[in-house]
Design a protein around this motif. Structure first.
Motif, PDB file in Angstrom:
ATOM      1  N   GLN A 221       0.933  -1.030   0.430  1.00  0.00           N
ATOM      2  CA  GLN A 221      -0.014  -0.184  -0.726  1.00  0.00           C
ATOM      3  C   GLN A 221       0.587   1.473  -0.100  1.00  0.00           C
ATOM      4  O   GLN A 221       0.838   1.977  -0.849  1.00  0.00           O
ATOM      5  CB  GLN A 221      -0.857   0.135   1.393  1.00  0.00           C
ATOM      6  N   ARG A 222       2.051   1.228   0.605  1.00  0.00           N
ATOM      7  CA  ARG A 222       2.395   2.290   0.927  1.00  0.00           C
ATOM      8  C   ARG A 222       3.862   2.707  -0.583  1.00  0.00           C
ATOM      9  O   ARG A 222       4.001   3.537  -1.050  1.00  0.00           O
ATOM     10  CB  ARG A 222       3.956   2.146   2.259  1.00  0.00           C
ATOM     11  N   LEU A 223       3.731   1.788  -1.174  1.00  0.00           N
ATOM     12  CA  LEU A 223       4.497   1.358  -2.555  1.00  0.00           C
ATOM     13  C   LEU A 223       4.197   2.174  -3.091  1.00  0.00           C
ATOM     14  O   LEU A 223       3.875   2.978  -4.159  1.00  0.00           O
ATOM     15  CB  LEU A 223       4.770   0.438  -2.963  1.00  0.00           C
ATOM     16  N   LEU A 472      11.335   7.928  -3.506  1.00  0.00           N
ATOM     17  CA  LEU A 472      10.321   6.915  -4.944  1.00  0.00           C
ATOM     18  C   LEU A 472       8.865   7.436  -4.239  1.00  0.00           C
ATOM     19  O   LEU A 472       8.133   7.804  -4.771  1.00  0.00           O
ATOM     20  CB  LEU A 472       9.987   5.690  -5.210  1.00  0.00           C
ATOM     21  N   ASP A 473       8.615   8.140  -3.448  1.00  0.00           N
ATOM     22  CA  ASP A 473       7.443   8.487  -2.893  1.00  0.00           C
ATOM     23  C   ASP A 473       7.413  10.067  -2.834  1.00  0.00           C
ATOM     24  O   ASP A 473       8.360  10.973  -3.164  1.00  0.00           O
ATOM     25  CB  ASP A 473       7.635   9.242  -0.670  1.00  0.00           C
ATOM     26  N   GLY A 474       5.849   9.764  -4.218  1.00  0.00           N
ATOM     27  CA  GLY A 474       5.720  10.858  -4.110  1.00  0.00           C
ATOM     28  C   GLY A 474       5.912  11.705  -5.222  1.00  0.00           C
ATOM     29  O   GLY A 474       5.947  12.736  -5.826  1.00  0.00           O
ATOM     30  N   THR A 475       6.958  10.654  -6.616  1.00  0.00           N
ATOM     31  CA  THR A 475       7.713  11.551  -7.577  1.00  0.00           C
ATOM     32  C   THR A 475       6.859  11.191  -8.055  1.00  0.00           C
ATOM     33  O   THR A 475       6.032  10.098  -8.773  1.00  0.00           O
ATOM     34  CB  THR A 475       9.218  11.389  -7.789  1.00  0.00           C
ATOM     35  N   ALA A 476       6.637  11.854  -9.893  1.00  0.00           N
ATOM     36  CA  ALA A 476       6.039  11.296 -10.690  1.00  0.00           C
ATOM     37  C   ALA A 476       7.238  10.805 -11.543  1.00  0.00           C
ATOM     38  O   ALA A 476       7.062  10.352 -12.636  1.00  0.00           O
ATOM     39  CB  ALA A 476       5.552  12.843 -11.560  1.00  0.00           C
ATOM     40  N   ARG A 477       8.422  10.286 -11.546  1.00  0.00           N
ATOM     41  CA  ARG A 477       9.474  10.334 -11.916  1.00  0.00           C
ATOM     42  C   ARG A 477       9.894   8.743 -11.287  1.00  0.00           C
ATOM     43  O   ARG A 477      10.920   8.202 -12.053  1.00  0.00           O
ATOM     44  CB  ARG A 477      10.801  11.203 -11.960  1.00  0.00           C
ATOM     45  N   GLY A 478       9.268   7.804 -10.839  1.00  0.00           N
ATOM     46  CA  GLY A 478       9.779   6.387 -11.045  1.00  0.00           C
ATOM     47  C   GLY A 478       9.702   6.072 -11.626  1.00  0.00           C
ATOM     48  O   GLY A 478      11.209   4.166 -12.021  1.00  0.00           O
ATOM     49  N   VAL A 497      11.102   5.143   0.350  1.00  0.00           N
ATOM     50  CA  VAL A 497       9.860   5.442   0.060  1.00  0.00           C
ATOM     51  C   VAL A 497       9.464   6.806   1.053  1.00  0.00           C
ATOM     52  O   VAL A 497       8.149   6.995   1.813  1.00  0.00           O
ATOM     53  CB  VAL A 497       8.529   4.817  -0.214  1.00  0.00           C
ATOM     54  N   GLY A 498      10.493   7.489   2.180  1.00  0.00           N
ATOM     55  CA  GLY A 498       9.966   8.175   2.996  1.00  0.00           C
ATOM     56  C   GLY A 498      11.590   8.715   3.803  1.00  0.00           C
ATOM     57  O   GLY A 498      12.497   7.943   3.332  1.00  0.00           O
ATOM     58  N   GLU A 499      11.653   9.293   4.338  1.00  0.00           N
ATOM     59  CA  GLU A 499      12.562   9.471   5.494  1.00  0.00           C
ATOM     60  C   GLU A 499      12.762   8.777   6.537  1.00  0.00           C
ATOM     61  O   GLU A 499      13.631   9.056   7.545  1.00  0.00           O
ATOM     62  CB  GLU A 499      12.574  10.891   5.558  1.00  0.00           C
ATOM     63  N   GLY A 500      11.660   7.703   7.001  1.00  0.00           N
ATOM     64  CA  GLY A 500      11.953   7.294   8.322  1.00  0.00           C
ATOM     65  C   GLY A 500      12.805   6.178   8.256  1.00  0.00           C
ATOM     66  O   GLY A 500      13.082   5.623   6.935  1.00  0.00           O
ATOM     67  N   ILE A 501      13.110   5.677   9.560  1.00  0.00           N
ATOM     68  CA  ILE A 501      13.981   4.513   9.901  1.00  0.00           C
ATOM     69  C   ILE A 501      13.703   3.179   8.606  1.00  0.00           C
ATOM     70  O   ILE A 501      14.154   2.635   8.096  1.00  0.00           O
ATOM     71  CB  ILE A 501      13.537   4.377  11.229  1.00  0.00           C
ATOM     72  N   ASP A 502      12.174   3.052   8.862  1.00  0.00           N
ATOM     73  CA  ASP A 502      11.581   1.908   8.228  1.00  0.00           C
ATOM     74  C   ASP A 502      10.602   1.908   6.959  1.00  0.00           C
ATOM     75  O   ASP A 502      10.622   0.814   6.150  1.00  0.00           O
ATOM     76  CB  ASP A 502      10.415   1.195   8.706  1.00  0.00           C
ATOM     77  N   ASP A 503      11.341   3.209   6.292  1.00  0.00           N
ATOM     78  CA  ASP A 503      10.678   3.240   4.613  1.00  0.00           C
ATOM     79  C   ASP A 503      12.065   2.927   3.784  1.00  0.00           C
ATOM     80  O   ASP A 503      12.342   4.454   2.829  1.00  0.00           O
ATOM     81  CB  ASP A 503      10.995   5.453   4.817  1.00  0.00           C
ATOM     82  N   LEU A 504      12.171   2.331   4.353  1.00  0.00           N
ATOM     83  CA  LEU A 504      13.036   1.286   3.063  1.00  0.00           C
ATOM     84  C   LEU A 504      12.680  -0.276   2.907  1.00  0.00           C
ATOM     85  O   LEU A 504      12.752  -0.800   3.733  1.00  0.00           O
ATOM     86  CB  LEU A 504      14.469   1.458   3.732  1.00  0.00           C
ATOM     87  N   GLU A 505      12.827  -0.824   1.591  1.00  0.00           N
ATOM     88  CA  GLU A 505      12.234  -2.242   1.687  1.00  0.00           C
ATOM     89  C   GLU A 505      13.182  -2.530   0.040  1.00  0.00           C
ATOM     90  O   GLU A 505      13.412  -2.509  -0.704  1.00  0.00           O
ATOM     91  CB  GLU A 505      10.455  -1.663   0.980  1.00  0.00           C
ATOM     92  N   PRO A 506      13.060  -3.656   0.611  1.00  0.00           N
ATOM     93  CA  PRO A 506      13.776  -4.611  -1.104  1.00  0.00           C
ATOM     94  C   PRO A 506      12.826  -4.181  -1.928  1.00  0.00           C
ATOM     95  O   PRO A 506      11.885  -3.697  -1.499  1.00  0.00           O
ATOM     96  CB  PRO A 506      13.528  -5.890   0.344  1.00  0.00           C
ATOM     97  N   PHE A 507      13.517  -3.984  -2.713  1.00  0.00           N
ATOM     98  CA  PHE A 507      13.271  -4.469  -3.643  1.00  0.00           C
ATOM     99  C   PHE A 507      11.881  -5.164  -5.083  1.00  0.00           C
ATOM    100  O   PHE A 507      13.283  -6.474  -4.886  1.00  0.00           O
ATOM    101  CB  PHE A 507      13.982  -3.455  -4.927  1.00  0.00           C
ATOM    102  N   GLU A 508      11.450  -5.038  -4.913  1.00  0.00           N
ATOM    103  CA  GLU A 508      10.377  -6.032  -5.615  1.00  0.00           C
ATOM    104  C   GLU A 508      10.031  -6.150  -7.215  1.00  0.00           C
ATOM    105  O   GLU A 508       8.988  -5.269  -7.090  1.00  0.00           O
ATOM    106  CB  GLU A 508       9.510  -6.939  -4.992  1.00  0.00           C
TER     107      GLU A 508
END
Ligand SMILES: Nc1nc2c(ncn2[C@@H]2O[C@H](COP(=O)(O)OP(=O)(O)OP(=O)(O)O)[C@@H](O)[C@H]2O)c(=O)[nH]1
Length: 521
Positions: A221-223, A472-478, A497-508
């Motif tokens: 959902q966040r992605l 990648l959060d909020g950009t139109a250029r993903g 996808v954000g500045e928070g400590i958890d805002d990094l996810e494995p790329f799928e």
């Protein structure tokens, strides 16, 4: 011994990937302001690391580790950009005071160790306990300046743990199948606890840590939210393109232009239009048709590059050099990576190698604090390669599993940047011929095509081995990630996808493709 080591790491980290950091007697975090040869800036005496925090229930010991002198490097002139910066703003805080005391950031909580009479057999030994053992001088690894008293109550040499475990009955040794099954269910496996998105190149039988119960949906959902601008812009244009139009050469050309404008790259745009033409030429086409094909084709492009970040923990430390242009998210990403690794029980050392910007050093210290990582930093303008050298030595001494080295990313002066990065790589290579084991480049998605050019530059300069795309959060250029994957074919390990400590996810690949194409909601 190698197997024993791997086992120790993975056994310790087990269960930690899905839970908060375990309450274990963790070695204290240490911030080391280390002198690095930079004679033109500051005359730096050898600085002693402050005494280590005593382990729980341990009588205070006075060990003091002296930082070995930095390697003799050729004299380098003071960075002219620094002079310029000071000329522009003489008030700015470009200097950290010379007499800065080494800072110690003790961990907030160090729980009571297990009882003295029950060493390894009762419970798998915790990482810090093993750390006490491995902190003893090891042939060729230390010069004997650190003499740490083994803490009897919870210390067990790695070999002993492995032997103790191997002597236990395994489910296969038990004849009664019911009992064996029960034992299998009860007995924790030796699977490693590397967080999602990391892998190991170790030969030991390993598995990825079990995924967390909930986050897949939450993350997706966040992605989706993050890529909503990219997706809605693209799908909106596609829908209006195909309203009441059959698929012909003109619409195909319009679609191709649109996909290229969305930063997906010529190659991927052609893949999509070719597939669409082969399926629907001369027929009515809906936006949903295009989105479905787009998602499938983008997935095909991304799948080969969606790889976990492989750590070879036998190196101890596995060295990750993080490169990228200023502001692309290097420091933040290092913090997020450190959080994942230390959360999984690995011992992480950070090196504040962006010595060009005081704020970058301070920022990394904050991340070290937040992630219970050790950090080696130096003064502004110090030689980054010298700092990397010191950090490696310290990581070795402290038995860190992973050393993450931050760097400056001054593209304004490419020759200088090149020289600095090459020197860091050269110096690390002297300490371990395979180091740096990973060279990570951060890319800012919002910069679109610039990100593509940056890969070109840093690939040549620093031998980039993998990418992390941030913002990648909020950009139109993903879409640029797709073009970069198609062109450079470098692994993409994580996305931010954000500045928070958890805002990094494995790329799928599939998740990303669906989020961009706006399908699978
Ligand atoms: N929205 C968003 N912001 C991010 C992300 N990653 C980093 N940032 C922000 O981007 C800005 C720059 O990040 P840094 O980590 O300082 O970038 P850097 O490459 O280390 O920059 P220098 O220290 O100047 O070299 C900071 O404000 C971060 O909070 C992300 O995934 N999403």
């Amino acid at each position: 011994m190698a197997l024993g080591f791997i086992k120790k790491i993975f056994t310790f980290g087990k269960d930690t990937a899905t839970e908060p950091k375990p309450e274990a007697p963790i070695a204290e975090q240490q911030v080391v302001e280390t002198p690095v040869a930079e004679p033109d800036i500051i005359d730096q005496p050898a600085i002693e690391i402050a005494p280590e925090e005593p382990a729980p229930e341990e009588t205070a010991s006075e060990e003091t580790a002296e930082i070995p002198a930095a390697p003799a490097e050729e004299d380098e002139d003071r960075d002219p950009l620094l002079d310029e910066a000071e000329a522009v703003n003489p008030e700015a805080d470009y200097h950290i005071p010379e007499d800065v005391e080494p800072e110690i950031y003790p961990l907030p909580h160090a729980p009571t160790p297990p009882a003295a009479q029950e060493p390894a057999e009762a419970e798998p030994v915790s990482e810090p306990a093993a750390e006490k053992v491995v902190a003893e001088p090891e042939a060729g690894a230390q010069d004997g300046t650190v003499e740490e008293e083994p803490v009897e109550e919870f210390v067990a040499p790695v070999e002993e743990i492995v032997e103790a475990e191997s002597e236990e009955d395994t489910p296969d040794d038990i004849e009664d199948p019911v009992l064996a099954e029960a034992l299998r269910a009860e007995k924790p496996t030796d699977a490693p606890a590397l967080p999602k998105g990391f892998a190991t190149s170790a030969k030991a039988p390993v598995e990825e840590a079990a995924p967390m119960a909930q986050p897949k949906r939450t993350w997706f959902q966040r992605l989706r939210e993050g890529l909503a601008r990219t997706s809605s812009q693209l799908t909106g244009q596609i829908t209006s393109l195909f309203t009441k139009r059959k698929l012909d050469d003109d619409t195909l050309q319009d679609l191709e232009d649109l996909l290229i404008q969305a930063d997906l790259g010529v190659e991927t745009a052609l893949r999509i239009t070719d597939t669409l033409a082969s399926e629907r030429y001369g027929k009515d086409v809906t936006g949903a048709d295009v989105s479905r094909i787009m998602s499938a084709e983008i997935t095909k492009v991304l799948e080969p590059v969606a790889k976990p970040l492989e750590l070879d923990l036998s190196h101890k430390p596995h060295v990750i050099l993080v490169v990228g242009v200023n502001g692309t998210g290097k420091t933040t990403t290092i913090g997020k990576l450190a959080a994942k690794l230390s959360g999984a029980g690995l011992k992480v050392m950070l090196a504040a190698g962006d010595t060009f910007r005081a704020a970058a050093i301070e920022q990394l210290k904050i991340w070290a604090d937040r992630t219970s990582s050790d950090i080696v930093s130096s003064k502004l303008g110090a030689d980054a390669a010298g700092l990397a050298y010191e950090a490696y030595e310290q990581a070795k001494l402290k038995k860190s599993d992973v050393l993450i080295v931050d760097t400056a990313g001054r593209l304004q002066n490419k020759a200088e940047l090149m020289a600095e990065l090459e020197k860091i790589v050269r110096v690390l290579g002297k300490l371990d011929p395979d180091a740096p084991h990973t060279v990570l480049q951060t890319l800012d998605a919002t910069t679109g095509q610039n990100a593509m050019n940056q890969v070109e530059i840093f690939r040549n300069v620093a031998g980039v081995s993998g990418l992390i795309m941030t913002k990648l959060d909020g950009t139109a250029r993903g879409g640029i990630l797709v073009a970069i994957a198609a062109k450079h074919k470098l692994p993409v390990y994580f996305i931010g996808v954000g500045e928070g400590i958890d805002d990094l996810e494995p790329f799928e690949a599939k998740d990303f493709a669906e989020a961009i194409a706006g399908v699978g909601a």
